[in-house]
Design an enzyme around this catalytic site. Sequence first.
Site: not given
Ligand SMILES: *Cc1c(COP(=O)(O)O)cnc(C)c1O
Length: 469
Positions: A112
């Site tokens: 993120k």
């Molecule tokens: C947010 C997240 C996901 C999922 O990603 P999306 O964009 O919501 O599909 C997968 N793995 C981790 C570690 C995340 O933080």
Amino acid sequence: MQYISTRGGMEPTAFCETLLEGLAPDGGLAVPAELPSVEAATLESWRALDYADLATEVIGLFATDIPRDELERMTHAAYSAENFPNGLVPLRDIDGGITLVGLSEGPTLAFKDMAMQFLGQVMEYALARRGTTLNIVGATSGDTGSAAEHAFRGKDRINVFMLSPQGRMSSFQRAQMYSLADENIHNIAVEGVFDDAQNLVKALSNDLEFKRGHNLGAVNSINLARITSQVVYYFWAWLRATDRSGAQEVSVTVPSGNFGNILAGYFAKSMGVPIRRLVLAANENNVLDEFFRTGIYRPRAAAQTLATSSPSMDISKASNLERFLFDLLGRDAERMNSAWRELDETGSIDFTSELPRLTGEFGFGSGTSTHADRLATIQGVYEATGDIIDPHTADGVKVARDYVEDGVPMLVMETAKPAKFQETITEAIGVTIPLSDELKQMLEAPQHVVEMAADEKALRDYVSANAVR
Ligand SMILES: *Cc1c(COP(=O)(O)O)cnc(C)c1O
């Protein structure tokens, strides 16, 4: 570049306007009126760029209302060596013809940060330009919230109200958020699961009067600027994978929850990055795997969302899917609205007639990984290579193995670092990952959080009382 709503009820809007809104006024999501396309020669000419400069090029195609020198300043501030001490998006091979794409080298050890660090820059810029302030109200199942808080902490035009589902995050994720003592950061632990928290956020931002009165905005995965900054690393991953192998096409597997990351991959593919297959990896909450395998989209009730050992993928209703469905339905807002009516009336939407296009024209694959699969995959990779992968990445690797093809590099997005999920790592391989002093301090720091029932009025009152004006 202008942005329109998937539900057809928004005047075309520029990037900086869209990025300050959450949902479009008609309840839909903002999408580019037309996706930019990148010629093969242009893509090739970007091979020598470093990550920040590549980001300037790619984001510049979307953020056409930001002067280039400003954009360059922001991409360099976001994608700096200080924020990413181990380098930006390194690729590394594991066993079975799979290469991991290192997206989790930022301050919160999850992917993120890739979007959020840029968002922190561009929001500050857009707010200053407009002379206004912003109260970010978001919902997180773990990583979004901490990435947002770390990107926005201490910014004076911005307050962050971050809702998280009580008891559903790892102790590490909680500490990463709740240890922040900055005055502009508000942690709210809601009784319920992620969707309860997200529904509260939606209720608030659907109330246009409250939204305007309090300058509400969103940074959860529906925020369009996040999607656009995530497009960059698909370009980067293709360039680096083809540097090394001379292959022309790659396939990419994406551990998925809210469909934000893989949507960015879909945008990159549509823009011209030679991606053969985009493979969606789900955990036990496999609504999206069901959709891509059967053509039936049947979101689950919040109460049916399982708490798993890849918690950031515990989603029953993936908000960003709407942006892809808009394309699947020929960018026809009428069809989109009638699909959502079908969902309201019957609890599911039948896209079975589009199933051949999902795998053919659009190139999607998908699969589900369970707790046992995660453990076995973490163990298998550790034994074969000595590399420790986190549970979400393990879901990706498990599903990717079914899609590996000769001569096509299979890239798996590494979405988090294993140190965030010690319990599962220990369960899988009996190893405890040593923590840096910095991380130890964070885990022991006092926590700042208020608890709240899943109650719209309570949230309204809290936001009113604490908003930046
Ligand atoms: C947010 C997240 C996901 C999922 O990603 P999306 O964009 O919501 O599909 C997968 N793995 C981790 C570690 C995340 O933080």
